[in-house]
Design a protein around this motif. Structure first.
Motif, PDB file in Angstrom:
ATOM      1  N   ARG A  95       0.836  -1.204   0.000  1.00 46.44           N
ATOM      2  CA  ARG A  95       0.000   0.000   0.000  1.00 46.44           C
ATOM      3  C   ARG A  95       0.875   1.260   0.000  1.00 46.44           C
ATOM      4  O   ARG A  95       0.617   2.215  -0.742  1.00 46.44           O
ATOM      5  N   LEU A  96       1.909   1.276   0.833  1.00 44.78           N
ATOM      6  CA  LEU A  96       2.783   2.450   0.909  1.00 44.78           C
ATOM      7  C   LEU A  96       3.549   2.643  -0.400  1.00 44.78           C
ATOM      8  O   LEU A  96       3.747   3.780  -0.849  1.00 44.78           O
ATOM      9  N   ASN A  97       3.955   1.538  -1.032  1.00 43.81           N
ATOM     10  CA  ASN A  97       4.634   1.649  -2.333  1.00 43.81           C
ATOM     11  C   ASN A  97       3.708   2.243  -3.382  1.00 43.81           C
ATOM     12  O   ASN A  97       4.141   3.025  -4.238  1.00 43.81           O
ATOM     13  N   ARG A  98       2.442   1.882  -3.321  1.00 42.61           N
ATOM     14  CA  ARG A  98       1.457   2.448  -4.266  1.00 42.61           C
ATOM     15  C   ARG A  98       1.250   3.929  -4.004  1.00 42.61           C
ATOM     16  O   ARG A  98       1.082   4.717  -4.929  1.00 42.61           O
ATOM     17  N   LEU A  99       1.264   4.347  -2.745  1.00 45.22           N
ATOM     18  CA  LEU A  99       1.133   5.768  -2.430  1.00 45.22           C
ATOM     19  C   LEU A  99       2.353   6.533  -2.916  1.00 45.22           C
ATOM     20  O   LEU A  99       2.244   7.691  -3.342  1.00 45.22           O
ATOM     21  N   VAL A 100       3.514   5.892  -2.870  1.00 46.31           N
ATOM     22  CA  VAL A 100       4.732   6.536  -3.378  1.00 46.31           C
ATOM     23  C   VAL A 100       4.626   6.726  -4.894  1.00 46.31           C
ATOM     24  O   VAL A 100       5.076   7.742  -5.437  1.00 46.31           O
ATOM     25  N   ILE A 120      -6.802   1.335  -1.666  1.00 46.96           N
ATOM     26  CA  ILE A 120      -5.348   1.522  -1.599  1.00 46.96           C
ATOM     27  C   ILE A 120      -5.010   2.738  -0.748  1.00 46.96           C
ATOM     28  O   ILE A 120      -4.152   2.687   0.149  1.00 46.96           O
ATOM     29  N   TRP A 121      -5.689   3.858  -1.001  1.00 47.64           N
ATOM     30  CA  TRP A 121      -5.352   5.105  -0.317  1.00 47.64           C
ATOM     31  C   TRP A 121      -5.805   5.110   1.142  1.00 47.64           C
ATOM     32  O   TRP A 121      -5.069   5.559   2.018  1.00 47.64           O
ATOM     33  N   THR A 122      -6.998   4.640   1.419  1.00 51.84           N
ATOM     34  CA  THR A 122      -7.443   4.627   2.819  1.00 51.84           C
ATOM     35  C   THR A 122      -6.596   3.667   3.651  1.00 51.84           C
ATOM     36  O   THR A 122      -6.234   3.971   4.792  1.00 51.84           O
ATOM     37  N   ASP A 123      -6.234   2.512   3.052  1.00 48.49           N
ATOM     38  CA  ASP A 123      -5.349   1.580   3.760  1.00 48.49           C
ATOM     39  C   ASP A 123      -3.987   2.209   4.003  1.00 48.49           C
ATOM     40  O   ASP A 123      -3.436   2.143   5.111  1.00 48.49           O
ATOM     41  N   GLY A 124      -3.400   2.805   2.946  1.00 50.74           N
ATOM     42  CA  GLY A 124      -2.069   3.393   3.053  1.00 50.74           C
ATOM     43  C   GLY A 124      -2.012   4.516   4.071  1.00 50.74           C
ATOM     44  O   GLY A 124      -1.070   4.601   4.877  1.00 50.74           O
ATOM     45  N   LEU A 125      -3.031   5.380   4.061  1.00 51.32           N
ATOM     46  CA  LEU A 125      -3.052   6.492   5.015  1.00 51.32           C
ATOM     47  C   LEU A 125      -3.223   5.989   6.441  1.00 51.32           C
ATOM     48  O   LEU A 125      -2.584   6.501   7.365  1.00 51.32           O
ATOM     49  N   ASN A 126      -4.082   4.988   6.624  1.00 52.84           N
ATOM     50  CA  ASN A 126      -4.244   4.413   7.968  1.00 52.84           C
ATOM     51  C   ASN A 126      -2.950   3.747   8.440  1.00 52.84           C
ATOM     52  O   ASN A 126      -2.598   3.815   9.624  1.00 52.84           O
ATOM     53  N   ALA A 127      -2.235   3.095   7.501  1.00 57.26           N
ATOM     54  CA  ALA A 127      -0.961   2.471   7.850  1.00 57.26           C
ATOM     55  C   ALA A 127       0.051   3.531   8.283  1.00 57.26           C
ATOM     56  O   ALA A 127       0.811   3.329   9.238  1.00 57.26           O
ATOM     57  N   LEU A 128       0.063   4.680   7.585  1.00 54.50           N
ATOM     58  CA  LEU A 128       0.965   5.774   7.953  1.00 54.50           C
ATOM     59  C   LEU A 128       0.665   6.290   9.363  1.00 54.50           C
ATOM     60  O   LEU A 128       1.567   6.699  10.095  1.00 54.50           O
ATOM     61  N   LEU A 129      -0.622   6.263   9.727  1.00 47.06           N
ATOM     62  CA  LEU A 129      -1.023   6.765  11.043  1.00 47.06           C
ATOM     63  C   LEU A 129      -0.960   5.690  12.123  1.00 47.06           C
ATOM     64  O   LEU A 129      -1.347   5.927  13.272  1.00 47.06           O
ATOM     65  N   GLY A 130      -0.508   4.493  11.735  1.00 38.80           N
ATOM     66  CA  GLY A 130      -0.394   3.408  12.708  1.00 38.80           C
ATOM     67  C   GLY A 130      -1.708   2.748  13.044  1.00 38.80           C
ATOM     68  O   GLY A 130      -1.832   2.084  14.088  1.00 38.80           O
ATOM     69  N   LYS A 131      -2.701   2.893  12.164  1.00 38.04           N
ATOM     70  CA  LYS A 131      -4.014   2.291  12.409  1.00 38.04           C
ATOM     71  C   LYS A 131      -4.192   1.031  11.567  1.00 38.04           C
ATOM     72  O   LYS A 131      -3.423   0.760  10.647  1.00 38.04           O
ATOM     73  N   ASP A 132      -5.246   0.274  11.864  1.00 38.62           N
ATOM     74  CA  ASP A 132      -5.527  -0.954  11.123  1.00 38.62           C
ATOM     75  C   ASP A 132      -6.037  -0.633   9.729  1.00 38.62           C
ATOM     76  O   ASP A 132      -6.739   0.360   9.513  1.00 38.62           O
TER      77      ASP A 132
END
Length: 726
Positions: free
Chosen positions: A551-556, A663-675
């Motif tokens: 997910r983070l790679n896709r946000l990049v 992709i984006w909601t997952d990636g942003l939640n991952a950045l914030l340390g959320k599930d």
């Protein structure tokens, strides 16, 4: 000294002077900044000046949008919106045609800015434009003959300015006179008119119909379907798109009692054939907006079936004759005299037997089978159409099943009722069209009775699948599920005709469906034993970390988002991507959809991830709380998410599709340390877990696994084999 985040470095232009580089303090009032700029150039009356973007947008800087100024932005010092509006208001009333034309051209450009638009509207500018349109042809009739191009441009700029001003939603559409509507309608009805004038006139008529019930009635009196059809026979796809949009708007806003009448008119005018020939099968690609309008027309056409779908059959109604007709066609029974009670009893017994062969649930009174809504009377209509227009197939199905054993017969009546209900669900009969969907099916434009023909193909498919499954009455629901899967899979291929749809179904036999299901089941196999569940728990954190990195790679890589307007669909884009170190979000506007990734240095705006307070979705998003039909649309709500940061600041998104949303909601939640809670994450987790477990449980019989890794080979004696890049 204020923190760097409050200081924006910009260049400011002024005609005849060198651009000035300066730092804008966002904490200062905008008026103080403008005064400082004016003082630098020794300009008096700073209240008469304003700042605007020096790019093609020319949008004014206001207290509301000043936070959007980026470092390196080029601004222009110009006259204030109020002064500009006052000057243009006077210039467009000039007696000089050249000056008037130039003023209208400037007005058409500036009206896109809501700040200017508000000032011009406050001067009663809309009324001035409508008066010019109403009286234009008479006042400049001689001019039109002498300087026809000049007149065409003048009218085009006037209508463009009008459309842009109304697009801001400041003025109600209910305020316009019949004379103005007649004039706009006259431009549409003229066979020889400038393309730009025709396009804007069609856009105005569509907005009038959609935004006001009173105006719908007035427009409907001025414009007929016959007058619109010639515009579909041209080669300009934009004109064709706006023409279908007007037809859709008239269709959508028509009272219930008039919709069927409109449908009959459309059929008489051969609209379907013209669209099929000049739009769908034209030698050019169909753009997204055209596909959307064709989808809307398809939905509105099928929605005409809703009345019959929701109508119960009255057992005492004359429409019971349809059931008698179905029996007559199937068995060709002769009428029997009813002058004696004996013959009456005999006839009832014969009818009951025949109704049983026809597959009705209620053999004594089949009319009772049509009291469920949906599908109501629509199912009976479909059965009669099949019996009359595909008589051989109808008789074959009925007689074939009546000669089977009772438990193996496919009940035609019950099947037709359930199939009609299923097809209505697939085509969403009775639901309003989506604002964003463009999923139209070309095959439904190839026949005047496309739904009935669709039913006829599917009822024959159902009978074929029943035989292939060797089904009994207990398997009825299983057969319906298989048929639904066959129909859905065939529709996803977008067949261009009903014959092509039929051939697709031929390749989707029950055996083929079983193979597809088996393949999918193998890919999604879920083991429930305790050791496997324990293994899953052990592996799951690794898989989730893998998904998170993806997910983070896709946000990049970033994503291009489209800006949606509440009234008109316009292709305006912006791009957002995460920095490789996962510390900053870079974003910015684009003129067109990019081919590939957009580099960070071309995205001027930055948002540190550390400043993000929360990520909200759906109705909780600030841009979904605004009024307007688009904002309330269910599909748009499902694709909306927002990033909240600083004090009441937000970055609003509408994802291009459900996949990018996840992709984006997952990636942003991952950045914030959320599930990561999206459906895509659940599916990916299930798939990857299943694959990993299968790999770990792979049968390794007769395969020797060494205890130690193989030794590292010695270095070669030389490296002459290496290719020299120099």
């Amino acid at each position: 000294m204020p923190p760097p985040s409050d200081i924006v470095k910009v260049a400011i232009e002024w005609p005849g002077a060198y651009p000035k580089l300066m730092e804008i303090d966002q904490k200062k009032p905008l008026s103080a900044i403008i005064k400082e700029v004016c003082d630098g150039w020794s300009l008096d009356n700073h209240e008469y000046f304003a700042l605007q973007h020096a790019d093609s947008s020319n949008f004014y800087i206001t207290e509301k949008n000043r936070n959007e100024i980026k470092n390196g932005t080029i601004l222009r010092l110009t006259t204030s919106p109020a002064q500009n509006a006052q000057q243009l208001h006077e210039r467009i009333q000039s007696s000089s045609m050249d000056a008037k034309l130039e003023a209208l051209k400037d007005l058409a450009s500036l009206s896109r800015d809501i700040t200017f638009a508000q000032e011009f509207i406050n001067l009663d500018g809309i009324s001035l434009l409508t008066q010019m349109v109403e009286s234009g042809t008479e006042r400049y009739q001689k001019l039109q003959k002498i300087m026809k191009p000049c007149f065409g441009d003048m009218l085009s700029f006037t209508l463009t300015a009008f459309v842009e001003l109304m697009d801001h939603g400041i003025v109600s559409w209910d305020t316009f006179s019949v004379a103005f509507i007649k004039k706009i309608a006259s431009f549409v009805n003229k066979s020889a008119i400038d393309i730009s004038i025709l396009q804007r006139s069609l856009a105005i008529l569509e907005s009038m119909v959609l935004n006001s019930h009173d105006l719908y009635q007035k427009v409907a009196q001025e414009i007929t379907i016959g007058q619109l059809i010639p515009h579909l026979q041209g080669t300009d796809q934009e004109i064709q798109t706006y023409t279908i949009a007007v037809i859709n708007a008239l269709f959508l806003k028509a009272p219930d009692e008039r919709r069927q009448e409109m449908a009959n008119i459309l059929a008489q005018k051969q609209l379907r054939y013209i669209i099929l020939t000049h739009v769908i099968r034209a030698q050019r690609a169909i753009n997204n907006e055209m596909a959307h309008q064709l989808y809307v027309l398809q939905v509105l056409t099928f929605n005409l079936l809703e009345d019959r779908m929701m109508t119960k059959m009255d057992p005492q109604d004359a429409q019971r004759d349809i059931i008698f007709e179905l029996r007559r066609i199937a068995f060709d029974a002769e009428s029997e005299p009813n002058n004696s009670s004996g013959s009456m009893e005999k006839r009832k017994s014969m009818y009951t037997r025949d109704y049983k062969k026809l597959g009705f649930i209620n053999h004594v009174n089949p009319a009772m089978d049509f009291t469920q809504t949906p599908p109501g009377m629509l199912a009976l209509d479909n059965m009669l159409y099949f019996a009359k227009h595909h008589q051989d197939a109808y008789i074959r199905i009925v007689l074939e099943n009546s000669s089977r054993e009772d438990k193996h017969e496919c009940p035609f009546g019950r099947s037709s009722i359930e199939l009609t209900k299923m097809l209505c669900e697939i085509l969403k009969v009775g639901e309003l069209p989506s604002e964003t969907c463009n999923d139209f099916h070309p095959m439904f434009f190839t026949h005047d009775r496309s739904f009935e023909e669709f039913f006829c193909i599917c009822i024959q498919l159902l009978n074929k699948t029943w035989k292939e499954m060797r089904a009994t009455s207990e398997d009825f629901n299983k057969v319906m599920q298989v048929v639904k899967e066959q129909v859905m899979r065939a529709l996803t291929t977008k067949p261009s005709s009903l014959d092509q749809f039929k051939s697709k179904l031929q390749n989707l036999s029950y055996t083929e469906i079983l193979k597809i299901r088996q393949s999918e089941r193998m890919n999604q196999e879920d083991f429930q034993s305790r050791p496997i569940l324990e293994l899953k728990e052990k592996i799951q954190p690794e898989i989730l970390e893998l998904i998170k990195q993806q997910r983070l790679n896709r946000l990049v890589e970033g994503t291009c988002f489209r800006k949606l307007n509440a009234r008109r669909r316009q292709d305006k884009f912006w791009y957002c991507r995460l920095s490789p170190n996962h510390k900053v979000l870079h974003y910015g506007d684009l003129e067109e959809s990019p081919q590939g990734e957009v580099p960070h240095d071309s995205l001027q705006d930055k948002l540190p991830v550390a400043d993000i307070k929360a990520v909200v979705t759906g109705k909780d998003c600030p841009h979904m709380k605004e009024k307007g039909a688009l904002k309330q649309n269910k599909e748009v709500l499902e694709l909306a998410f927002s990033i909240l940061y600083d004090s009441n600041c937000q970055l609003n998104f509408i994802a291009p599709d459900k996949h990018e949303y996840c992709i984006w909601t997952d990636g942003l939640n991952a950045l914030l340390g959320k599930d990561m809670m999206s459906d895509l994450t659940r599916n990916d987790l299930d798939t990857l877990l299943s694959m990993e477990i299968k790999l770990r449980l792979l049968d390794l019989e007769n395969i020797q696994i060494p205890d130690a890794p193989p030794p590292i080979p010695k270095e070669p004696s030389n490296y002459d084999f290496v290719y020299d890049c120099n």
